[in-house]
Write an enzyme that holds these catalytic residues in place. Structure first.
Site, PDB file in Angstrom:
ATOM      1  N   CYS A 113       0.618  -1.168   0.022  1.00 50.05           N
ATOM      2  CA  CYS A 113       0.313  -0.197  -0.152  1.00 50.05           C
ATOM      3  C   CYS A 113       0.545   1.460  -0.292  1.00 50.05           C
ATOM      4  CB  CYS A 113      -0.754   0.142   0.835  1.00 50.05           C
ATOM      5  SG  CYS A 113      -1.870  -1.503   1.111  1.00 50.05           S
ATOM      6  N   HIS A 250      -3.195   7.437   1.781  1.00 55.20           N
ATOM      7  CA  HIS A 250      -3.984   5.422   1.029  1.00 55.20           C
ATOM      8  C   HIS A 250      -5.244   5.746   1.247  1.00 55.20           C
ATOM      9  CE1 HIS A 250      -4.346   1.788   1.036  1.00 55.20           C
ATOM     10  NE2 HIS A 250      -3.756   1.662   2.205  1.00 55.20           N
ATOM     11  N   ASN A 280     -10.300  -0.693  -0.523  1.00 64.31           N
ATOM     12  CA  ASN A 280      -8.343  -0.316  -1.171  1.00 64.31           C
ATOM     13  C   ASN A 280      -8.162  -1.301  -2.102  1.00 64.31           C
ATOM     14  OD1 ASN A 280      -6.121  -0.206  -0.053  1.00 64.31           O
ATOM     15  ND2 ASN A 280      -5.873  -1.976   2.891  1.00 64.31           N
TER      16      ASN A 280
END
Length: 323
Positions: A113, A250, A280
């Site tokens: 990520c 993020h 996500n």
């Protein structure tokens, strides 16, 4: 002083959308439970036969179009992904071929990520060192392929997508008022491996495996590490939280994003939030959020952007960009 200036950005999301209500018919969960804890309402899922390279190529082409840059002008592609098409070669080389780029170099970066921040830093360094002058930085993932769809603690959190930016070398004055990338801060802590990982790989099990996560532990580390790395990157650039126009984080969890915004003293209207629409998307989430705020006109020339993210490894980082 050479600066890496973002010329434009692009995004691509698969057509298939899966809502929380649909997931609730497959695992023991509910729309209310998911939204309350994460802020997620839906996610995009890649079609059968639609690979990470396909998503990356579409986002890359849109970034090139937005930038007025041709693939033949590129001399570098850095692709952030934890879900490559194959063990090797790098998925970036598939994108290179699909775009018709025949010179320079293309390779992948794996920091999950935080991958887009890491890739942006790598491309920025290569531009400043004269190795490249025009670069494409992509974050692309098909996380749906590594999810255990019986694990309600993880399968509701992730989606597929891709985002990209085009960087070009430009002369700056060496001040924080320059357009382009101003500073980076990167970190990792391998001791935290077991709180977020995939239980497989060609060297260990010869199978891909599934994503495994201890959500509470990840949340705890995210809150502490994000606050520290944000302070670090601001200090490097000689700036303060008051100088930030937009937080582009993020997109993992709305509570983490809201908490980071509060620590910086930013009102919610200055925080780019797309986790509700995309879930996500790992390395793709920051460029997807960036493209969303650029395309709708929120981000304007001269704005100071703070990009930040944390993921498996643990790996985390932040970048300051003058748009």
């Amino acid at each position: 002083m050479i600066r890496s200036v973002i010329q434009g950005c692009g995004a691509y999301l698969p057509e298939k959308i899966v809502t929380n209500a649909e997931l609730a018919t497959k695992v023991e969960t509910s729309d209310e439970w998911i939204q309350q804890r994460t802020g997620i309402r839906q996610r995009h899922i890649a079609a059968d036969g639609e690979f990470t390279s396909h998503l990356a190529t579409k986002a890359a082409q849109r970034a090139l179009d937005a930038s007025g840059v041709k693939a033949s002008d590129l001399d570098l592609i850095v692709l952030a992904t934890a879900t490559p098409d194959e063990t090797f070669p790098a998925t970036a080389t598939r994108v290179q071929a699909a775009l018709g780029m025949t010179r320079g170099s293309a390779f992948d970066v794996q920091a999950v990520c935080a991958g887009f921040i890491y890739s942006l830093s790598v491309a920025d360094s290569m531009i400043k060192n004269g190795i490249a002058s025009t670069a494409l930085v992509i974050g692309a993932e098909t996380f749906s392929r590594i999810l255990d769809w019986n694990d309600r603690g993880t399968c509701v959190l992730f989606g597929d997508g891709a985002g990209a930016v085009v960087l070009k070398a430009e002369q700056g004055q060496g001040t924080s008022h320059d357009r382009g990338i101003l500073a980076h801060a990167l970190h990792s802590d391998g001791r935290q491996h077991d709180i977020l990982y995939v239980d497989g790989g060609p060297s260990s099990t010869r199978t891909t495996g599934y994503l495994r996560m201890e959500g509470k532990e990840v949340f705890k580390h995210a809150v502490v590490n994000m606050a520290a790395v944000v302070g670090e990157v601001l200090e490097k650039a000689g700036l303060t939280p008051a100088d930030i126009d937009w937080l582009v984080p993020h997109q993992a969890n709305k509570r983490i994003i809201d908490g980071t915004g509060r620590k910086l003293g930013l009102p919610p209207g200055r925080v780019v939030l797309t986790v509700d629409k995309h879930a996500n998307t790992s390395a793709a989430s920051i460029p997807l959020a960036l493209e969303s705020a650029v395309s709708d006109g929120r981000i304007k020339r001269g704005d100071l952007l703070l990009l930040e993210g944390i993921g498996g490894g643990l790996a985390w980082g932040a970048s300051l960009v003058r748009w």
